[in-house]
Design a protein around this motif. Structure first.
Motif, PDB file in Angstrom:
ATOM      1  N   PRO A  87       0.313   6.607  -2.861  1.00  0.00           N
ATOM      2  CA  PRO A  87       0.525   5.248  -2.356  1.00  0.00           C
ATOM      3  C   PRO A  87      -0.076   4.121  -3.204  1.00  0.00           C
ATOM      4  CG  PRO A  87      -1.252   6.311  -1.146  1.00  0.00           C
ATOM      5  CD  PRO A  87      -0.759   7.305  -2.156  1.00  0.00           C
ATOM      6  N   TYR A  88      -1.060   4.443  -4.052  1.00  0.00           N
ATOM      7  CA  TYR A  88      -1.804   3.377  -4.738  1.00  0.00           C
ATOM      8  C   TYR A  88      -0.949   2.680  -5.800  1.00  0.00           C
ATOM      9  CZ  TYR A  88      -5.448   0.884  -7.183  1.00  0.00           C
ATOM     10  OH  TYR A  88      -6.198  -0.108  -7.747  1.00  0.00           O
ATOM     11  N   LYS A  89      -0.946   1.351  -5.763  1.00  0.00           N
ATOM     12  CA  LYS A  89      -0.199   0.597  -6.785  1.00  0.00           C
ATOM     13  C   LYS A  89      -1.125  -0.427  -7.422  1.00  0.00           C
ATOM     14  CE  LYS A  89       4.620   0.974  -5.399  1.00  0.00           C
ATOM     15  NZ  LYS A  89       4.771   1.329  -4.003  1.00  0.00           N
ATOM     16  N   GLY A 115     -11.077  -3.434   9.388  1.00  0.00           N
ATOM     17  CA  GLY A 115     -11.294  -3.073   7.980  1.00  0.00           C
ATOM     18  C   GLY A 115     -10.400  -3.907   7.065  1.00  0.00           C
ATOM     19  N   TYR A 116     -10.935  -4.346   5.941  1.00  0.00           N
ATOM     20  CA  TYR A 116     -10.164  -5.146   4.971  1.00  0.00           C
ATOM     21  C   TYR A 116      -9.977  -4.326   3.696  1.00  0.00           C
ATOM     22  CZ  TYR A 116      -8.375  -9.573   3.093  1.00  0.00           C
ATOM     23  OH  TYR A 116      -7.565 -10.561   2.592  1.00  0.00           O
ATOM     24  N   GLY A 117      -8.733  -3.842   3.484  1.00  0.00           N
ATOM     25  CA  GLY A 117      -8.446  -3.005   2.306  1.00  0.00           C
ATOM     26  C   GLY A 117      -8.620  -1.534   2.655  1.00  0.00           C
ATOM     27  N   ALA A 118      -7.467  -0.858   2.858  1.00  0.00           N
ATOM     28  CA  ALA A 118      -7.497   0.571   3.230  1.00  0.00           C
ATOM     29  C   ALA A 118      -7.669   1.407   1.964  1.00  0.00           C
ATOM     30  CB  ALA A 118      -6.212   0.925   3.952  1.00  0.00           C
ATOM     31  N   ALA A 121      -9.339   4.128  -0.914  1.00  0.00           N
ATOM     32  CA  ALA A 121      -9.815   5.511  -0.976  1.00  0.00           C
ATOM     33  C   ALA A 121     -11.330   5.513  -0.743  1.00  0.00           C
ATOM     34  CB  ALA A 121      -9.478   6.096  -2.343  1.00  0.00           C
ATOM     35  N   LYS A 122     -11.989   4.489  -1.260  1.00  0.00           N
ATOM     36  CA  LYS A 122     -13.445   4.391  -1.093  1.00  0.00           C
ATOM     37  C   LYS A 122     -13.810   4.323   0.395  1.00  0.00           C
ATOM     38  CE  LYS A 122     -13.784   0.745  -3.832  1.00  0.00           C
ATOM     39  NZ  LYS A 122     -12.448   0.680  -4.466  1.00  0.00           N
ATOM     40  N   ALA A 123     -12.982   3.576   1.167  1.00  0.00           N
ATOM     41  CA  ALA A 123     -13.256   3.449   2.607  1.00  0.00           C
ATOM     42  C   ALA A 123     -13.138   4.804   3.303  1.00  0.00           C
ATOM     43  CB  ALA A 123     -12.309   2.439   3.230  1.00  0.00           C
ATOM     44  N   TRP A 128     -14.480  -3.853  -1.274  1.00  0.00           N
ATOM     45  CA  TRP A 128     -15.607  -4.722  -1.644  1.00  0.00           C
ATOM     46  C   TRP A 128     -15.559  -5.109  -3.117  1.00  0.00           C
ATOM     47  CZ3 TRP A 128     -18.456  -2.547  -5.487  1.00  0.00           C
ATOM     48  CH2 TRP A 128     -18.416  -1.167  -5.601  1.00  0.00           C
ATOM     49  N   ASN A 129     -14.905  -4.262  -3.924  1.00  0.00           N
ATOM     50  CA  ASN A 129     -14.790  -4.530  -5.361  1.00  0.00           C
ATOM     51  C   ASN A 129     -13.888  -5.736  -5.641  1.00  0.00           C
ATOM     52  OD1 ASN A 129     -13.147  -2.380  -4.186  1.00  0.00           O
ATOM     53  ND2 ASN A 129     -12.095  -2.258  -6.135  1.00  0.00           N
ATOM     54  N   PHE A 130     -13.104  -6.172  -4.631  1.00  0.00           N
ATOM     55  CA  PHE A 130     -12.259  -7.366  -4.789  1.00  0.00           C
ATOM     56  C   PHE A 130     -12.799  -8.513  -3.954  1.00  0.00           C
ATOM     57  CE2 PHE A 130      -9.065  -3.985  -5.762  1.00  0.00           C
ATOM     58  CZ  PHE A 130      -8.826  -4.360  -7.071  1.00  0.00           C
TER      59      PHE A 130
END
Ligand code: TYD
Length: 398
Positions: free
Chosen positions: A62-64, A304-307, A309-311, A366-368
């Motif tokens: 899924p990651y783009k 949650g903000y941003g689903a 992989a880290k989450a 969090w990285n964004f």
């Protein structure tokens, strides 16, 4: 010697977003025990369980990369730099994803390698020569037959995903031209340890590299690290510039020894540093749980903000479930209307109406942070707050 320093518990595959939440099983390979280890010889940090690649990178990945303005801007800058400095006759990207970087290069002299067929289709459609294959020695032979050699090979957030690093570098050496440059970029181990961002570890991040470890490994292949750039993506990454050693006119930038000295000063060559990191991780987990529980007792709504992989690592390590987080929001089409891996927390499409009742956003991405805070000025103005666990669990508004 390889020694374990961190146990992040039973985890699902990080990008396995399900249509319906269901009980996953260790036996079926849907869950695994996430342990992190240190190799005292190479100084390489890796997870102990290697999940078969076909389970992770297939036609439903899924990651783009194009979903983030930050990544697009970083790729555009780098592309300009590569064209100016190295003037490659042939450019190859390992893990070209949806083409976020290669779109800055000419179709005629660009080769993409992307094993996730759903993503490979995108670059193929745009006319880029794309191998929908895993990066291995067989593929490097195939590329050699067709193109002879490649001047610049680039891989961002990809080599950490490949278990057999020795095959990775052997395959690079098979096709890299004599004066060719290999550029790799990945999250920095130093930043990860400094920020206690234990969520950099999950099944796809088999390795989190230090410059020290990269130097040790490539040395076996007659390769040399001649420059390093610090970049802000993914919570602090390093971009490594690598060449063949036999090219004896190579000027080695001071930045290489500066970075390695910093890493040694911080103790990235010692097991004891990682044991301390393990203790800090347990502390971080306890603080995050008590912060979230305190807010829930006050009936606050947390989303949650941003689903990411880290989450997935954070939720499953800390035991955070749907009683704490109502849902996640994300802009990635393939994640929307699915569930966070291993949890019954739904993922909803990002839209401004969603904000109405939200008191706190837990920053999965969090990285964004910068990009997100810029976007969410109104939410903050209305009293909305964010929760982060990096570098320490706390509430933030800037
Ligand atoms: P990333 O941090 O690269 O995640 P991973 O841990 O999976 O490598 O992914 C960022 C995710 O956050 C991605 O799913 C898109 C999402 N996102 C938003 O939904 N909104 C935003 O404003 C930003 C910047 C990211």
């Amino acid at each position: 010697m390889i020694r374990k320093f961190l146990d992040l518990g039973i985890q699902p595959l990080a990008n396995q977003y399900l249509n319906k939440p269901k009980n996953l099983s260790v036996k079926k390979g849907q869950l695994y025990n996430l342990n992190v280890c240190f190799n005292s010889k190479t100084k390489l940090v890796s997870i102990s369980k290697k999940i078969p690649v076909k389970k992770m990178f297939n036609n439903t990945y899924p990651y783009k990369s194009s979903m983030s303005k930050t990544m697009l801007a970083s790729f555009e800058n780098l592309s300009n730099e590569i064209k100016k400095k190295f003037k490659p006759k042939l450019f190859l990207e390992i893990g070209s994803n949806d083409g976020a970087l290669i779109k800055n290069f000419n179709i005629k002299n660009t080769v993409c390698v992307e094993p996730c067929t759903n993503l490979a289709k995108i670059t193929k459609k745009k006319g880029y020569f794309t191998y929908a294959k895993y990066w291995d020695y067989n593929l490097s032979n195939e590329i050699k037959k067709k193109f002879n050699s490649v001047d610049v090979i680039y891989a961002a957030n990809t080599l950490t995903h490949i278990a057999n690093l020795r095959e990775v570098f052997k395959s690079v050496c098979n096709i890299l031209s004599n004066n060719g440059v290999l550029i790799i970029e990945d999250p920095s181990l130093l930043e990860c340890i400094k920020k206690t961002s234990y969520d950099q570890f999950y099944n796809e991040h088999i390795y989190v590299f230090s410059a020290l470890a990269v130097k040790n490994i490539i040395n076996e292949f007659g390769l040399v690290l001649f420059d390093i750039q610090k970049i802000s993506t993914h919570g602090g990454s390093l971009r490594y510039f690598i060449k063949r050693k036999k090219n004896n006119q190579i000027k080695i930038s001071n930045k290489v020894s500066t970075q390695i000295d910093k890493e040694i000063k911080y103790g990235l060559d010692k097991f004891s540093t990682f044991v301390k990191f393990g203790e800090k991780t347990i502390n971080s987990k306890n603080r995050l749980i008590s912060l979230l529980n305190r807010l829930k007792k006050q009936n606050k709504i947390i989303v949650g903000y941003g689903a990411t992989a880290k989450a997935t690592t954070v939720l499953n390590y800390c035991g955070i479930d749907e009683k704490i987080i109502d849902f996640f929001i994300d802009t990635t089409p393939d994640k929307i209307n699915k569930y966070m891996p291993g949890k019954k927390i739904p993922i909803k499409k990002y839209n401004k109406k969603i904000y109405k009742n939200v008191d706190y956003f837990l920053l999965g991405a969090w990285n964004f942070k910068k990009e997100i805070f810029k976007k969410e000025k109104k939410f903050i103005k209305k009293g909305g707050k964010f929760i982060t666990h990096v570098p320490k669990p706390k509430i933030i508004i800037s």
